[in-house]
Design a protein around this motif. Structure first.
Motif, PDB file in Angstrom:
ATOM      1  N   ILE A  18       0.839  -1.206   0.000  1.00  0.00           N
ATOM      2  CA  ILE A  18       0.000   0.000   0.000  1.00  0.00           C
ATOM      3  C   ILE A  18       0.870   1.250   0.000  1.00  0.00           C
ATOM      4  CG2 ILE A  18      -1.684   1.301   1.350  1.00  0.00           C
ATOM      5  CD1 ILE A  18      -2.897  -1.338   2.231  1.00  0.00           C
ATOM      6  N   ARG A  19       1.997   1.218   0.721  1.00  0.00           N
ATOM      7  CA  ARG A  19       2.891   2.374   0.745  1.00  0.00           C
ATOM      8  C   ARG A  19       3.446   2.673  -0.652  1.00  0.00           C
ATOM      9  NH1 ARG A  19       5.173   4.087   5.807  1.00  0.00           N
ATOM     10  NH2 ARG A  19       6.573   5.338   4.523  1.00  0.00           N
ATOM     11  N   ARG A  20       3.666   1.630  -1.434  1.00  0.00           N
ATOM     12  CA  ARG A  20       4.193   1.831  -2.779  1.00  0.00           C
ATOM     13  C   ARG A  20       3.166   2.453  -3.724  1.00  0.00           C
ATOM     14  NH1 ARG A  20       7.253  -3.042  -1.786  1.00  0.00           N
ATOM     15  NH2 ARG A  20       5.513  -4.340  -2.515  1.00  0.00           N
ATOM     16  N   GLU A  21       1.881   2.383  -3.347  1.00  0.00           N
ATOM     17  CA  GLU A  21       0.845   2.997  -4.185  1.00  0.00           C
ATOM     18  C   GLU A  21       0.765   4.503  -3.998  1.00  0.00           C
ATOM     19  OE1 GLU A  21      -2.925   1.150  -3.716  1.00  0.00           O
ATOM     20  OE2 GLU A  21      -2.147  -0.894  -3.928  1.00  0.00           O
ATOM     21  N   ILE A  22       1.420   5.035  -2.980  1.00  0.00           N
ATOM     22  CA  ILE A  22       1.386   6.476  -2.714  1.00  0.00           C
ATOM     23  C   ILE A  22       2.452   7.163  -3.569  1.00  0.00           C
ATOM     24  CG2 ILE A  22       1.574   8.266  -0.956  1.00  0.00           C
ATOM     25  CD1 ILE A  22       0.872   6.194   1.128  1.00  0.00           C
ATOM     26  N   GLY A  23       2.037   8.184  -4.304  1.00  0.00           N
ATOM     27  CA  GLY A  23       2.979   8.954  -5.103  1.00  0.00           C
ATOM     28  C   GLY A  23       3.203   8.357  -6.478  1.00  0.00           C
ATOM     29  N   PRO A  24       4.176   8.912  -7.209  1.00  0.00           N
ATOM     30  CA  PRO A  24       5.046  10.038  -6.842  1.00  0.00           C
ATOM     31  C   PRO A  24       4.336  11.382  -6.972  1.00  0.00           C
ATOM     32  CG  PRO A  24       5.544   9.347  -9.066  1.00  0.00           C
ATOM     33  CD  PRO A  24       4.496   8.384  -8.554  1.00  0.00           C
ATOM     34  N   VAL A  25       4.972  12.412  -6.406  1.00  0.00           N
ATOM     35  CA  VAL A  25       4.425  13.765  -6.461  1.00  0.00           C
ATOM     36  C   VAL A  25       4.751  14.364  -7.829  1.00  0.00           C
ATOM     37  CG1 VAL A  25       4.425  16.051  -5.416  1.00  0.00           C
ATOM     38  CG2 VAL A  25       4.750  14.026  -3.980  1.00  0.00           C
TER      39      VAL A  25
END
Length: 463
Positions: free
Chosen positions: A409-416
């Motif tokens: 799930i953390r890898r689904e955040i971003g990139p900006v």
């Protein structure tokens, strides 16, 4: 090369359709299948859907539909384009060549109509069909330069909206940004009469120094990769085709490790075929006769270390198994007299995001700033009307998930991803020292307008 060419409105209506060869028998049905399939794929884009290498769809048989450059924005999730220019072919045509042809057609349309909009195309469709007849023969490009087309085209453009004269402005040293959007030939209004602009046509030339930045930041704000793609673009309204002299920085160096400390260095540079380079090596001066319409004088590229206008500092904190706190700090590292306009920051969120609340900590002088979670797009969008140099902006987001946070799930955040435009500013420090007429001509005093614009092409920060 191409079988047909068409222009679609944002609603999918066919504004212009030109068939160059009939390779399937039923021309009408064949043309409709192209336009409908193209608009359907653009309107309802799905990354998982089947797409042929040329951009065609399953139900488009063996034909390939080549997207125009603006349609690629749809895949990236940007706003849909105003107009869609596309071409269809049943042969193994190079997609890059076809996209270049579409870009050239769009440029010629803009030169003759002044602006490329749906209303301008509808009012000038007779002129545009005449241009298409001269530009392509049996689907193959023939005449693609505005200057060469003048002797073949006899219809005059109809101006969509009046563009006021810059002489009525308070500051005579500046011109409106809309002043460049006018036809390169004499124009008429909807009643068929000459417009005021046609009678009072001034000798003007517009010069744009455009730079597009490609920057990749690490999660701690350090620059991992950075390049500048720049060009000097002109649009000429000069009578008599006089020879011009354009001077660049005297300390301009070409090639890595070629310049001295403090000099302007570019990795590589290429020029338009109309440019005379006899004085470039000694004086960094270009001489050329500007063709009619919009054209690029030179392209240049800069790689390596340079001062980025904005720095991005992200942080993610796991407060509870199902709750996250994300902080984004954006620092404008420009001089105080510059600012970023229409700044947009996008932060993709996990698919299991239930609730996301955002708050913005604004600095003095910053325009309207707001951040919200757009559920339909699965991302947080942070918009700023104006971001002055030397200021900082902070956005904090509290995320609630449907399930406990894992590494996946953390890898689904971003990139900006950050989009912006900085007027009257360039990162490379490439400047125009002067622009003048090569020969002294009595009574010939053209207006010369120079503008610097820096835009983000790919401004990304990893998380």
């Amino acid at each position: 090369m191409i079988s047909n060419f068409f222009v679609l409105s944002p609603r999918g209506d066919t504004i212009i359709a030109k068939n160059y060869r009939n390779e399937r028998g039923n021309t009408g049905a064949h043309e409709r299948s192209h336009t409908e399939a193209f608009f359907r794929k653009v309107k309802f884009w799905d990354d998982e859907s089947y797409l042929t290498p040329g951009g065609g769809t399953k139900d488009a048989s063996k034909d390939k539909i080549t997207k125009s450059e603006s349609e690629a924005r749809k895949k990236r999730g940007d706003a849909p384009p105003v107009l869609s220019l596309a071409a269809a072919t049943a042969r193994n045509t190079s997609p890059v060549t076809t996209i270049e042809l579409l870009s050239t057609i769009a440029r010629v349309f803009k030169d003759y109509c002044g602006t490329l909009s749906e209303e301008a195309i509808r009012k000038n469709f007779i002129l545009l069909y005449e241009l298409l007849d001269e530009m392509l023969d049996f689907g193959y490009p023939q005449i693609t330069r505005t200057q060469n087309l003048k002797s073949c085209v006899y219809n005059e453009p109809i101006v969509v909206e009046y563009i006021g004269s810059t002489s009525n402005m308070v500051n005579p040293k500046t011109a409106s940004a809309n002043a460049v959007h006018k036809p390169v030939i004499s124009s008429v209004n909807a009643n068929g009469r000459k417009t005021e602009n046609a009678h009072n046509q001034r000798n003007e030339i517009f010069v744009d120094i455009l730079e597009r930045l490609n920057v990749l930041f690490s999660n701690n704000g350090y620059v991992l990769n950075s390049t500048i793609d720049g060009c000097i673009q002109m649009k000429s309204y000069l009578a008599g085709s006089p020879e011009l002299r354009l001077a660049l920085n005297e300390d301009l160096a070409i090639g890595k490790n070629q310049g001295t400390y403090g000099s302007v260095t570019v990795d590589d540079i290429n020029f338009n075929d109309c440019v005379n380079l006899s004085e470039f090596e000694s004086q960094r001066t270009l001489s050329f006769v500007p063709p009619d319409g919009e054209f690029v004088v030179l392209n240049y590229r800069v790689t390596g270390d340079f001062t980025t206008p904005f720095r991005i500092f992200p942080s993610i904190e796991e407060v509870e198994p199902k709750k996250l706190e994300i902080t984004l700090l954006i620092r404008a590292e420009m001089a105080h007299n510059h600012f970023g306009a229409n700044v947009t920051v996008e932060l993709p969120m996990p698919k299991c995001t239930a609730v996301a609340s955002c708050s913005v900590i604004s600095s003095p002088g910053v325009g309207n700033s707001s951040a919200e979670f757009v559920r339909s797009e699965g991302m947080i969008k942070w918009t700023m009307k104006k971001l002055p140099g030397g200021s900082e902006q902070t956005m904090k987001a509290k995320i609630t998930l449907d399930q406990p946070c894992t590494s996946q799930i953390r890898r689904e955040i971003g990139p900006v991803n950050m989009n912006f435009e900085i007027p009257m500013f360039n990162v490379s420090n490439l400047n125009v020292r002067y622009l003048r007429i090569a020969e002294n001509m009595a009574g010939y005093t053209p207006y010369r307008w120079v503008r610097y614009v820096t835009q983000s092409n790919s401004y990304v920060c990893r998380l």
